[in-house]
Design a protein around this motif. Structure first.
Motif, PDB file in Angstrom:
ATOM      1  N   ARG A   1       0.732  -1.224   0.102  1.00 36.51           N
ATOM      2  CA  ARG A   1       0.334   0.258  -0.262  1.00 36.51           C
ATOM      3  C   ARG A   1       1.055   1.049  -0.197  1.00 36.51           C
ATOM      4  N   HIS A   2       1.728   1.390   0.488  1.00 35.00           N
ATOM      5  CA  HIS A   2       3.097   2.264   0.461  1.00 35.00           C
ATOM      6  C   HIS A   2       4.293   2.633  -0.250  1.00 35.00           C
ATOM      7  N   ALA A   3       4.624   0.935  -1.043  1.00 37.18           N
ATOM      8  CA  ALA A   3       5.612   0.554  -1.377  1.00 37.18           C
ATOM      9  C   ALA A   3       5.266   0.507  -2.547  1.00 37.18           C
ATOM     10  N   ARG A   4       6.242   0.799  -4.063  1.00 39.05           N
ATOM     11  CA  ARG A   4       6.143   0.502  -5.108  1.00 39.05           C
ATOM     12  C   ARG A   4       7.526   0.252  -5.458  1.00 39.05           C
ATOM     13  N   THR A   5       8.239  -0.911  -7.022  1.00 43.63           N
ATOM     14  CA  THR A   5       9.485  -0.452  -7.414  1.00 43.63           C
ATOM     15  C   THR A   5       8.988  -0.544  -8.395  1.00 43.63           C
ATOM     16  N   SER A   6      10.658  -0.237  -9.248  1.00 45.25           N
ATOM     17  CA  SER A   6      10.410   0.027 -10.728  1.00 45.25           C
ATOM     18  C   SER A   6      12.143  -0.381 -11.050  1.00 45.25           C
ATOM     19  N   ASP A   7      11.187  -1.392 -12.166  1.00 46.85           N
ATOM     20  CA  ASP A   7      12.840  -1.728 -13.029  1.00 46.85           C
ATOM     21  C   ASP A   7      13.702  -0.265 -13.680  1.00 46.85           C
ATOM     22  N   TYR A   8      14.675  -1.432 -13.254  1.00 49.70           N
ATOM     23  CA  TYR A   8      15.438   0.165 -13.817  1.00 49.70           C
ATOM     24  C   TYR A   8      16.585  -0.442 -14.595  1.00 49.70           C
ATOM     25  N   ILE A   9      17.623  -1.383 -15.063  1.00 52.36           N
ATOM     26  CA  ILE A   9      18.196  -1.783 -16.064  1.00 52.36           C
ATOM     27  C   ILE A   9      18.000  -3.709 -15.710  1.00 52.36           C
ATOM     28  N   ASP A  10      18.603  -3.339 -16.524  1.00 57.26           N
ATOM     29  CA  ASP A  10      19.121  -5.455 -16.589  1.00 57.26           C
ATOM     30  C   ASP A  10      20.880  -5.434 -16.794  1.00 57.26           C
ATOM     31  N   THR A  11      21.226  -5.899 -16.130  1.00 57.63           N
ATOM     32  CA  THR A  11      22.758  -6.066 -15.920  1.00 57.63           C
ATOM     33  C   THR A  11      23.340  -7.619 -15.530  1.00 57.63           C
ATOM     34  N   ALA A  12      24.164  -7.942 -15.999  1.00 57.52           N
ATOM     35  CA  ALA A  12      24.906  -8.982 -16.383  1.00 57.52           C
ATOM     36  C   ALA A  12      26.331  -9.397 -15.653  1.00 57.52           C
ATOM     37  N   ARG A  13      26.296 -10.798 -14.833  1.00 57.30           N
ATOM     38  CA  ARG A  13      27.984 -11.022 -14.577  1.00 57.30           C
ATOM     39  C   ARG A  13      28.380 -12.141 -14.629  1.00 57.30           C
TER      40      ARG A  13
END
Length: 337
Positions: A129-141
């Motif tokens: 209810r208080h939090a939202r996430t969003s994609d930033y970038i794909d990264t590799a290892r």
């Protein structure tokens, strides 16, 4: 949970506590105090805060925060830092931390954001209810597992054939290749000069964004790498065609992890050669053979060339925590097409 705040200029006072908290989680060299301190000196505004959360004697979380507008705060995030400057004790509820942080911040904070979070280091919380996430970038290892030849055979046929052809062409021309690794603090200043010279040859030089000994980027990389090299956890890979330096990597290390922070190459080298790829092959072979590390991290946006070296890709994310659920809904509505 109890929060206290210090001006970021006093970061040195809590650096040992910061390191103690970092040591509890997976290896994260780009969140080390030796990375954060020169980052602040080079790119801080002087208005950042160190935030520390305790429960009794235990330090639960620590972060560098900067004000974003009148009523929101976010983790300190210069372009040279691959992750936001935030640490927390493994197993601690991130949303509970941020919920307690908001009313404790100076002024009347409505939003606290953590930028460029790595799910390997900080598990991505579910939306609430208080939090939202969003994609930033794909990264590799690259996972350093098993025999180096088995790993190399798992790379694409085109990559292996292309680099073999380039090596044969260089050998036929009588050009020897050489990979050096500089680790001594006194070598760092020269390395940054050389790195800046290579980077300035290409498009970054034309755009005015190349590293140079006299700019903030050069100062940051020099002081940061000197600190890491002084404790045996910095490495500068240098690749040469004969006596000509043609490619470089700036790397930091911790535990089972090596992070390739920056790569450059001489863009004046003839197009039939790929000095950065040739360097990458030899460097990876050496890392596999030495057996010191289990992960080679890139932390940049996945490019086509990354996928030639590995299939191990994950998504970095941003996390916003709102004081009231209504704000989250309003923000989401404003962002909706």
């Amino acid at each position: 949970m109890k929060w206290r705040f210090l001006p970021a200029a006093r970061f040195a006072e809590i650096a040992a506590h910061w390191e103690g908290l970092r040591a509890l989680g997976p290896a994260a060299p780009m969140l080390a105090a030796d990375f954060i301190a020169p980052l602040l000196r080079a790119f801080g505004s002087g208005r950042e805060l160190v935030a520390l959360c305790h429960e009794g004697e235990a330090l639960l979380a620590a972060g560098l925060l900067t004000r974003q507008g009148r009523s929101s705060w976010a983790s300190f995030q210069p372009a040279q830092a691959p992750l936001g400057c935030w640490l927390q004790r493994p197993g601690t509820d991130t949303q509970a931390l941020l919920a307690s942080l908001l009313p404790a911040l100076p002024g009347f904070a409505l939003l606290a954001g953590l930028s460029q979070c790595d799910p390997f280091l900080l598990p991505r919380p579910a939306a609430g209810r208080h939090a939202r996430t969003s994609d930033y970038i794909d990264t590799a290892r690259i996972a350093v597992e098993g025999d180096v030849e088995a790993w190399w055979e798992g790379r694409g046929k085109n990559l292996r054939a292309n680099l073999k052809k380039q090596r044969n062409r260089l050998a036929a021309a009588g050009t020897a290749t050489r990979l050096e690794i500089w680790r001594a603090p006194h070598q760092v200043a020269q390395a940054i000069d050389d790195y800046g010279r290579l980077e300035s040859i290409g498009w970054k030089g034309r755009a005015g964004t190349a590293v140079a000994a006299g700019n903030d980027q050069g100062s940051f990389y020099r002081h940061m790498l000197e600190a890491f090299c002084a404790r045996g956890q910095g490495s500068i890979y240098r690749y040469s065609f004969g006596e000509q330096l043609v490619a470089m990597d700036l790397c930091i290390e911790d535990g089972d992890c090596i992070v390739i922070l920056k790569t450059t190459y001489d863009e004046s080298v003839p197009k039939q050669y790929s000095p950065a790829l040739l360097m990458r092959e030899e460097a990876c072979r050496r890392i596999f053979e030495e057996g010191r590390f289990r992960r080679i991290e890139f932390y940049g946006k996945v490019m086509e060339w990354h996928t030639r070296w590995t299939d191990d890709v994950r998504t970095l994310y941003h996390l916003n925590h709102y004081r009231w659920p209504l704000l989250l809904r309003l923000h989401a509505a404003l962002r909706r097409p």
